[in-house]
Design a protein around this motif. Sequence first.
Motif, PDB file in Angstrom:
ATOM      1  N   ALA A 474       6.620 -56.549 -10.170  1.00 33.85           N
ATOM      2  CA  ALA A 474       7.169 -55.421 -11.051  1.00 33.85           C
ATOM      3  C   ALA A 474       6.423 -54.765 -12.052  1.00 33.85           C
ATOM      4  N   SER A 475       5.389 -55.624 -12.745  1.00 32.75           N
ATOM      5  CA  SER A 475       4.412 -55.112 -13.796  1.00 32.75           C
ATOM      6  C   SER A 475       3.545 -54.299 -12.980  1.00 32.75           C
ATOM      7  N   SER A 476       3.020 -54.794 -11.860  1.00 34.97           N
ATOM      8  CA  SER A 476       2.080 -53.966 -11.028  1.00 34.97           C
ATOM      9  C   SER A 476       2.325 -52.755 -10.426  1.00 34.97           C
ATOM     10  N   LYS A 479       2.661 -50.226 -13.351  1.00 35.68           N
ATOM     11  CA  LYS A 479       1.121 -50.051 -13.897  1.00 35.68           C
ATOM     12  C   LYS A 479       0.790 -48.692 -12.854  1.00 35.68           C
ATOM     13  N   GLU A 480       0.861 -48.975 -11.664  1.00 35.78           N
ATOM     14  CA  GLU A 480       0.417 -47.873 -10.366  1.00 35.78           C
ATOM     15  C   GLU A 480       1.348 -46.792 -10.688  1.00 35.78           C
ATOM     16  N   TRP A 481       2.365 -46.706 -10.917  1.00 37.23           N
ATOM     17  CA  TRP A 481       3.335 -45.467 -11.136  1.00 37.23           C
ATOM     18  C   TRP A 481       2.923 -44.606 -12.368  1.00 37.23           C
ATOM     19  N   ALA A 487       2.738 -41.263 -16.574  1.00 41.15           N
ATOM     20  CA  ALA A 487       2.458 -42.127 -17.530  1.00 41.15           C
ATOM     21  C   ALA A 487       3.872 -41.643 -18.567  1.00 41.15           C
ATOM     22  N   TRP A 488       4.311 -40.531 -18.318  1.00 44.66           N
ATOM     23  CA  TRP A 488       5.442 -40.116 -19.277  1.00 44.66           C
ATOM     24  C   TRP A 488       6.652 -40.967 -18.725  1.00 44.66           C
ATOM     25  N   ARG A 493       7.681 -48.651 -19.776  1.00 44.54           N
ATOM     26  CA  ARG A 493       8.164 -49.651 -18.857  1.00 44.54           C
ATOM     27  C   ARG A 493       7.298 -50.769 -18.564  1.00 44.54           C
ATOM     28  N   HIS A 494       5.932 -50.387 -18.392  1.00 48.66           N
ATOM     29  CA  HIS A 494       4.847 -51.219 -17.929  1.00 48.66           C
ATOM     30  C   HIS A 494       4.634 -52.051 -19.052  1.00 48.66           C
ATOM     31  N   ALA A 495       4.325 -51.398 -20.153  1.00 55.18           N
ATOM     32  CA  ALA A 495       4.082 -52.172 -21.678  1.00 55.18           C
ATOM     33  C   ALA A 495       4.969 -53.174 -21.939  1.00 55.18           C
ATOM     34  N   LEU A 496       6.437 -52.903 -21.509  1.00 54.91           N
ATOM     35  CA  LEU A 496       7.351 -53.787 -21.735  1.00 54.91           C
ATOM     36  C   LEU A 496       7.357 -55.164 -20.963  1.00 54.91           C
ATOM     37  N   LEU A 497       7.298 -54.853 -19.760  1.00 54.44           N
ATOM     38  CA  LEU A 497       7.035 -55.979 -18.635  1.00 54.44           C
ATOM     39  C   LEU A 497       5.642 -56.809 -19.136  1.00 54.44           C
TER      40      LEU A 497
END
Length: 584
Positions: A474-476, A479-481, A487-488, A493-497
């Motif tokens: 999920a984190s990966s 990050k890709e998205w 980034a908006w 969401r990546h930072a929270l994971l």
Amino acid sequence: EKASRACAFLPASVYLLQGCVFLDEGNSWRDHYELSLRLHTALGEVQVAHGDNESAMLSLEPVLKQGKTIRDQLRAQNSFMLALIAKGELNDAVQRGLKVLEQLGESFPANIDEATVREELDKTEALIQGKTIENILQYHLIADENKIAAMKFLTVTARIAYNSNQTFFSLSVLRMINISMVNGLCPESSFAFASAALLLCNFGRRDLATHCADIALALLKKFNGQYEHVVLLILGLSIHQYRQPQQACLDRVRFLVVCCGCCYIVIYILLYLSFFLCFLQLLLLFFSLKLRQAGRLAIASGDVMWAIATIGFVAFNEVYVIERGKTLQDFEAEMRAYIQEWSSYRHFSMDFVMLSFQAVLNLIENTSDDANGDPSVLTGEAMEQEKALAAFEEMNLITLKREMLHLRMYLAYLFHRYDLAAELYNRYKEVAKVSQIFPTVEVVSATLYSGLIAAAMLQRGGDMAVWRPIACEASSKMKEWAEKDSAWNFSHRHALLRAELAAVDGDHNVAVEAYQEAMSAAATHSFVNDHALATERTGLYFLQNSYIAEAVKHLQQAKSLYEEWGSQRKAAHVARMVPLDSSM
């Protein structure tokens, strides 16, 4: 017919019914074939448009029996299929569509697997790759009348199959692209390219999906906005949610938008904003306006199925991504108005609307009828969970069963019922195996919450071999998205994971830094519910590690943010977690 064009479907049905009554039952089809054909066909169409599906099927039967050619029957077949859909008889509708398509020269294999879809997808990609929008717009129009009719029926059949047979949905969309590229263009080509964008997103080919979306919009213009209500919804639920900000309208911008056909007139923009911010916030408004515009266009065209589907997708989206400046209470009021307007149409798509509406009611306050007070149980004012689930099973509505599990998984996690959330996630995963196509908001939400559930299970001593890969995947993806798409939409969401995984690993510095990043990015990008969640998780992390003052500060802030979102029930839930003694 004049009343029908004015969207006065009930009066139109009365006029047409009177016309049918005046016909001589025994000889009308022999002596007045064209008049009988027009009257019965038009009557069935308007009856479907205002939700009288049983009467519509009776009105259309004479056309299906007396029509001399398949072309004479096409409009009646189309309306009969729509009536079947409204009643939830999707498989019967698809089978009827397949028989008509075979008569038009378009046959499909009995068994379609994912390998077949991927093979056809590769062929289609080869057809599109390297073709500019200008190249495609110069293609000639379809001359073959059977191909024109086939494109119309593929459009209807594909829309049905999305809910019940997604491999056929995929193959029918790809067939439409092939016809458009080989035999020529028609208004339905815009639907084909928009649906291809949805399909390509689910296979990870988002650059080509963007190209298909641009082609679809160009074709809309070429064909004067035909299928605009369908195309706008499909694009709003697929590639646009990856590449454009998901929610609408920041504080510093106020738009008065006048809807006239397919036009938007922007009355004013606050002039002190920079050009870049103005442009970015225009994109913010785009998604929500396009979904609502799709609904208005569907209503105006008498397309009940698509109008209600649009309302359902707006509702589903707003559970996870509320529009800037709106609360759940605002959304509740909007949904009540929609439901009052559309519930009389007796269409199975209303179940999709009710799923999200009940979820919102559960978020706002504890009004569900569950004896255990479980906020994930979708039983209350809007629906009865078990009754709805039984109906979904009976009608083979895979997408609605999946959406129910998805909403319940989200609510269970949000209210810290982690074991239940894990169970619902596993059930969701099983149902999702038989699906291929997912709206982007569901892909994003399922990815985020599967990772958060996995991290929660790891923190509670769950099986590392089971849950660690889920959290890392999920984190990966996030990050890709965030790096490749927006980034908006995805950085917070990546930072929270990342923060939750660092908390599992006991890496305090990384966890605190990532939590701060998640809160800051969510606030900057106006995702109020995600900001509340990130702040709550930060507070819980500090609480678990005995930083009581920090825990109190963040949990109180999270409570305020949940109140701002409109979830009084969740705000009360957080309030109960705040330590009474902050000096500990």
